[in-house]
Design an enzyme around this catalytic site. Structure first.
Site, PDB file in Angstrom:
ATOM      1  N   GLU A   1       2.345  -9.748  -2.924  1.00  0.00           N
ATOM      2  CA  GLU A   1       3.080 -10.248  -4.093  1.00  0.00           C
ATOM      3  C   GLU A   1       4.511 -10.679  -3.749  1.00  0.00           C
ATOM      4  OE1 GLU A   1       2.442  -7.028  -6.902  1.00  0.00           O
ATOM      5  OE2 GLU A   1       0.937  -8.193  -7.930  1.00  0.00           O
TER       6      GLU A   1
ATOM      7  N   HIS B   1      -0.756  -9.155 -16.270  1.00  0.00           N
ATOM      8  CA  HIS B   1      -0.384  -8.564 -14.990  1.00  0.00           C
ATOM      9  C   HIS B   1       0.825  -7.630 -15.104  1.00  0.00           C
ATOM     10  CE1 HIS B   1       0.880  -9.495 -10.536  1.00  0.00           C
ATOM     11  NE2 HIS B   1       0.945  -8.215 -10.838  1.00  0.00           N
TER      12      HIS B   1
ATOM     13  N   GLY C   1       0.773  -1.247   0.000  1.00  0.00           N
ATOM     14  CA  GLY C   1       0.000   0.000   0.000  1.00  0.00           C
ATOM     15  C   GLY C   1       0.797   1.285   0.000  1.00  0.00           C
TER      16      GLY C   1
ATOM     17  N   HIS D   1       9.525  -6.243  -9.188  1.00  0.00           N
ATOM     18  CA  HIS D   1       8.248  -6.495  -9.868  1.00  0.00           C
ATOM     19  C   HIS D   1       7.608  -5.155 -10.200  1.00  0.00           C
ATOM     20  CE1 HIS D   1       4.299  -7.610 -10.973  1.00  0.00           C
ATOM     21  NE2 HIS D   1       3.750  -7.129  -9.869  1.00  0.00           N
TER      22      HIS D   1
ATOM     23  N   HIS E   1       4.857  -2.998 -13.429  1.00  0.00           N
ATOM     24  CA  HIS E   1       3.889  -3.130 -14.518  1.00  0.00           C
ATOM     25  C   HIS E   1       4.276  -2.181 -15.649  1.00  0.00           C
ATOM     26  CE1 HIS E   1       0.712  -4.095 -11.115  1.00  0.00           C
ATOM     27  NE2 HIS E   1       1.633  -5.026 -11.217  1.00  0.00           N
TER      28      HIS E   1
HETATM   29 ZN   LIG Z   1       1.737  -6.594  -9.711  1.00  0.00          ZN
END
Ligand SMILES: [Zn+2]
Length: 265
Positions: free
Chosen positions: A81, A163, A51, A100, A102
């Site tokens: 994740e 994803h 968050g 990780h 996007h």
């Molecule tokens: Zn993700």
């Protein structure tokens, strides 16, 4: 040869914040997306909390965990994740950092289910190899680490279907650069393939030379991009000319010998 050295707790937390800023400024994530982790011992990592925007993190927000997922230090909860990070560390002892994100163009390939493996750039072959798409998995479940497991040992970057992307490396800079290279390569591939409608691919020999180069850099992962066996350079014309020249010389010599001996042509 690459020297394995763990970051100190202080270095790890500071570097995660620095890389978080780059990931955010590069538009590789939106809002609170993405997560980063760094190994600081054979069984311990520091990772980003859930968050929180990766662009606005401070070292005191970080969470220390063991590879079984138990929180050891830090006041925040880790991202759900983080499970895929833990799986990478367990399967790949040489990995010391995982990123990780996007990134929008690479993620578009993940949405389309297209592997990033067209051999169009030497840098992409050396730095990434081939990047497969792991099957879709419901976020935050064990399906996610299970979906990437088959690719961990032989690769260091994977697309997560519908994803995003995951990269890992021997240190955080290497893992982050792989994310940067992945997005850059996806952009070039998109322009050449879909806008210029022409993408000349490297041939099998050129790819094999690049893989040799990568091996010499001590990188054993990445996989080899597929090459089209018919996409080979034309045979060198010089050798053909040399053969003709040799025949001409032989014939000329025989004719001259014949004439010198008083013969008639
Ligand atoms: Zn993700």
């Amino acid at each position: 040869m690459y020297q394995k050295k763990y970051y100190s707790d202080f270095e790890a937390k500071k570097l995660i914040c620095e890389i978080g800023k780059r990931v955010y400024q590069k538009n590789f994530v939106a809002a609170n997306d993405g997560n980063i982790s760094v190994r600081v011992g054979s069984n311990t990592i520091w990772t980003t909390p859930t968050g929180v925007s990766k662009g606005f993190m401070t070292p005191d927000m970080m969470v220390k965990m063991d590879l079984d997922g138990k929180v050891i230090a830090g006041k925040n909860k880790p991202s759900s994740e983080v499970k895929m990070h833990l799986r990478v560390y367990r399967e790949s002892p040489e990995t010391n950092a995982v990123v990780h994100a996007h990134p929008p163009i690479a993620t578009s390939y993940a949405i389309a289910g297209i592997n990033l493996e067209k051999p169009v750039s030497p840098e992409a072959v050396v730095l990434l190899g081939r990047v497969p798409v792991a099957p879709y998995a419901t976020p935050s479940t064990e399906e996610v680490p299970d979906s990437i497991t088959p690719f961990i040992k032989d690769h260091h970057a994977v697309l997560l279907a519908n994803h995003g992307a995951l990269t890992w490396g021997r240190d955080l800079i290497e893992a982050y650069y792989r994310m940067e290279s992945l997005e850059h390569y996806a952009l070039m591939l998109t322009y050449s393939t879909n806008i210029l409608n022409k993408a000349n691919e490297l041939n099998c020999n050129q790819i094999s030379d690049l893989v040799d180069m990568r091996n010499k850099m001590g990188i054993k992962t990445g996989g080899v991009p597929p090459c089209d066996i018919s996409n080979q350079p034309a045979p060198a014309t010089a050798s053909k000319e040399a053969i003709i020249q040799e025949i001409v010389e032989k014939v000329t010599k025989r004719v001259l010998d014949h004439l010198q001996q008083g013969g008639r042509v």
